[in-house]
Design a protein around this motif. Sequence first.
Motif: not given
Length: 575
Positions: A16, A19-20, A49, A94, A96, A110-113
């Motif tokens: 996180f 990502l920020c 993505v 999680r 990514t 990438a945003p977490v799935w």
Amino acid sequence: MRKPISYKQLPFFHLFFALCFCLFTASAPTNAQGTEGVLTTCASPVPPVVTGTKTAICRGESVVLSATGCSGTVIWSTGATGASITVHPQLTTRYTAVCRTPQGCVSCFAPVWKVMINTPDAPPLTASASLICPGDQVTLTTHTDKATPIWPDGSTGQTWVVQPQQTTTYHLQSRYANCTSSPSARVTLQTEKPEKPVVTTDRESICAGQSVRLTAMGCLGMVRWSDGGTGLVHAVTPYSNHTYKAVCQIGTCGSDSSDALPITVQTTASPAHLLASVTNGCPYQTADLTRAINTPTGLSATGISYEFRIGPSPTAARVQSPGAVSAGTYYILAKTADGCYHNAAPVVAAITPCANPVPVCLSNPVSLAVKLDTLDRTRSLVVLHGQLLGSATAAHWQTNGTGLLADTTQLIARYLASETDWKRGTVSFTLLAPDPDGNGPCRGANQTMTISLSTDTPEAGNGKSDNPLEPVATTTTVASEGVFIPEGFSPNGDGINDRFVIGRIPTGVTVQVEVYNRWGSMVYQNDAYQNDWDGTANRGVRPGSSKNGLPEGTYFYIVRLSSGQETTRFLTLSR
């Protein structure tokens, strides 16, 4: 210049943050090392993505993850590479990815799935019984939160009632969001039909007062004895011939009764030296039961002790004050050194009216005894036993503690100590008996015991006894011009109250003591008393004999001080 990074070098818990951070640096140029070792500048690629075929699955199912928008190599948080991977998570996980260009430049994460596992844990399972009679009901119980228990018959709920006819093993599963848990631990219910037990004893013949041990064999369940006792081993103390049987209980099933096991209680005639009646001697309105023991040594007959009870059985209540009883029939039980009782001997106490009688509460003063029964620090529990002696008929408890004292009018006091009590370290308890005649010549009594919460030893204001309901010596005192004179003492050699001690004698004052029995005969005299009387007679029959220990009872004393004061009153001698 910033070196290219590998996704594997970045811990997952920094996802996180990275990502920020990426939001501010995605468009900034970066430096990379070309194939010929020359530093080049490249722009960080945009993160890929990530999408997946599912966001929630049951344990064991798979999810296909895809990454789009990367012109280079997609590197997944699992370490795999490629635009698409298949994962089989066993726990909620999680995922990514990053995009790495041929020049070595790496994108932000990438945003977490997130893939959730909905399969519940195996549920717990307990049974209300494990050994039962065939056909008995047993309740199986589980505890689940969100999941739904699924019992072997398809029913749901936190409990399931079964009635197995034979030994059976059970388990269950639970279901949540169409996912089924692993089976619970197995519970086996064993069914047995109880067999008739075989009973034995270590002794078939005893004397009254002795105990025997009964043993039952061959029972897998609970043994129930004909006298109400339970257990494979059962200790009994019969006072007359008795036959014992046992059954084996498993659930609702009981076996046939065992063969009868007779215990013979040998009877022994009462000693010939016990008299059948006693009477009072005026002016007293009470009789002394100890006078029924007509031996040269009285209560100290070799090898025999005596108990005074209100009924003919050793289990009957004890006589409160054998030395001063009212009219009625009482029983003396002689007991040998090995614990065997003779047959109870009835003794009739006859009271002859007197012209000028001494009040009973004077000839048999109110007295009390207190004994510590339990001191349980783990539960902050104190249990005390009180006993009424003399002519006492009632008493109540008081305490200086701040804890909870149960029913104060019962002789057995239960007390829960408070935090304040623990900080102070001690708690005092007082048993008080009221004045039996109000403004008359008699007085009430009180007995105090101080309990130390830090040690097992009570600081007691009384004597001691192996039996909490046995008489013990009291120390209630009366005052005469500042001099304190005890109303009783116990010359029994236990180191407590063994001497008749007069306190607060002024300096230079001599004390003269005279003691008389209930028939008016002087039994002790000392013109220069030194607090050394141990209950031995130095007047009357065989004066000077070291064996002249006076029997328990009530005596009359005269205490004269050289300063001119004189006190006359009664005292209780208790052994």
